[in-house]
Design a protein around this motif. Structure first.
Motif, PDB file in Angstrom:
ATOM      1  N   ALA A  26       0.785  -1.228   0.000  1.00 32.94           N
ATOM      2  CA  ALA A  26       0.000   0.000   0.000  1.00 32.94           C
ATOM      3  C   ALA A  26       0.821   1.285   0.000  1.00 32.94           C
ATOM      4  O   ALA A  26       0.377   2.289  -0.532  1.00 32.94           O
ATOM      5  CB  ALA A  26      -0.942  -0.001   1.212  1.00 32.94           C
ATOM      6  N   ILE A  27       1.991   1.254   0.580  1.00 33.49           N
ATOM      7  CA  ILE A  27       2.760   2.484   0.763  1.00 33.49           C
ATOM      8  C   ILE A  27       3.857   2.546  -0.299  1.00 33.49           C
ATOM      9  O   ILE A  27       4.794   1.744  -0.277  1.00 33.49           O
ATOM     10  CB  ILE A  27       3.346   2.556   2.189  1.00 33.49           C
ATOM     11  N   LEU A  86       7.804   2.603   0.596  1.00 31.44           N
ATOM     12  CA  LEU A  86       8.394   1.509   1.371  1.00 31.44           C
ATOM     13  C   LEU A  86       8.607   0.300   0.470  1.00 31.44           C
ATOM     14  O   LEU A  86       7.830   0.059  -0.456  1.00 31.44           O
ATOM     15  CB  LEU A  86       7.488   1.124   2.542  1.00 31.44           C
ATOM     16  N   THR A  87       9.642  -0.456   0.772  1.00 34.88           N
ATOM     17  CA  THR A  87       9.961  -1.636  -0.015  1.00 34.88           C
ATOM     18  C   THR A  87       8.797  -2.624  -0.050  1.00 34.88           C
ATOM     19  O   THR A  87       8.005  -2.701   0.898  1.00 34.88           O
ATOM     20  CB  THR A  87      11.229  -2.337   0.527  1.00 34.88           C
ATOM     21  N   ARG A  88       8.736  -3.367  -1.119  1.00 34.78           N
ATOM     22  CA  ARG A  88       7.722  -4.410  -1.266  1.00 34.78           C
ATOM     23  C   ARG A  88       8.308  -5.804  -1.016  1.00 34.78           C
ATOM     24  O   ARG A  88       7.661  -6.801  -1.280  1.00 34.78           O
ATOM     25  CB  ARG A  88       7.081  -4.337  -2.647  1.00 34.78           C
TER      26      ARG A  88
END
Length: 152
Positions: free
Chosen positions: A77-78, A81-83
């Motif tokens: 979602a963000i 930030l890393t996935r």
């Protein structure tokens, strides 16, 4: 010592360990933690039965002397930030009579293997600022402060 998956048959020992750590947390931070309560039984039983999570126990001489819980999170979602998959340790608890014997270290090593098998790029945990003993263990195992939670 054996590290294995927790079962419902371990619940009484897990509740006692959870009571020990719960009292320490409540004594040091009553504005954050509640005293141990009977509701914890259902919460912990649900956690034991939860798919996709790690809930393991350390067994020494047929006695449960510690436990660890963890899960893998993937940010979807963000955008900043890393996935990549991240293993988040929820709890590490060692019986007060068995501390400083390598049990916490063994539980975290087991979690590390579990996380690597799920391609986690990192293991994260939160430790309360008053818990010097735990912070020392985590630093010995290579954990570094990545952020701080501040409250007023």
């Amino acid at each position: 010592m054996e590290i294995r998956t927790a079962t419902e048959q371990d619940i009484d020992a897990i509740l006692e360990l959870n009571r020990q750590i719960g009292l320490i947390h409540f004594e040091h931070a009553p504005e954050v933690f509640c005293p141990p309560s009977p509701q914890e039984r259902d919460f912990l039983l649900n956690a034991i039965g939860s798919e996709g999570r790690l809930f393991c126990v350390a067994v020494l001489d047929a006695e449960v002397v510690g436990f660890l819980t963890a899960r893998i999170d993937i940010n979807e979602a963000i955008p900043f930030l890393t996935r990549l998959p991240i293993c988040r340790i929820g709890s590490v608890v060692v019986d007060e009579h068995h501390r400083s014997r390598g049990i916490g270290k063994a539980l975290i090593a087991h979690c590390d293997d579990w996380a690597k098998a799920r391609d986690a790029c990192q293991i994260r945990l939160e430790v309360m600022s008053f818990n010097e003993r735990a912070k020392s263990l985590y630093e010995t195992l290579g954990f570094k402060v990545q952020s701080q939670i501040m409250a007023r």
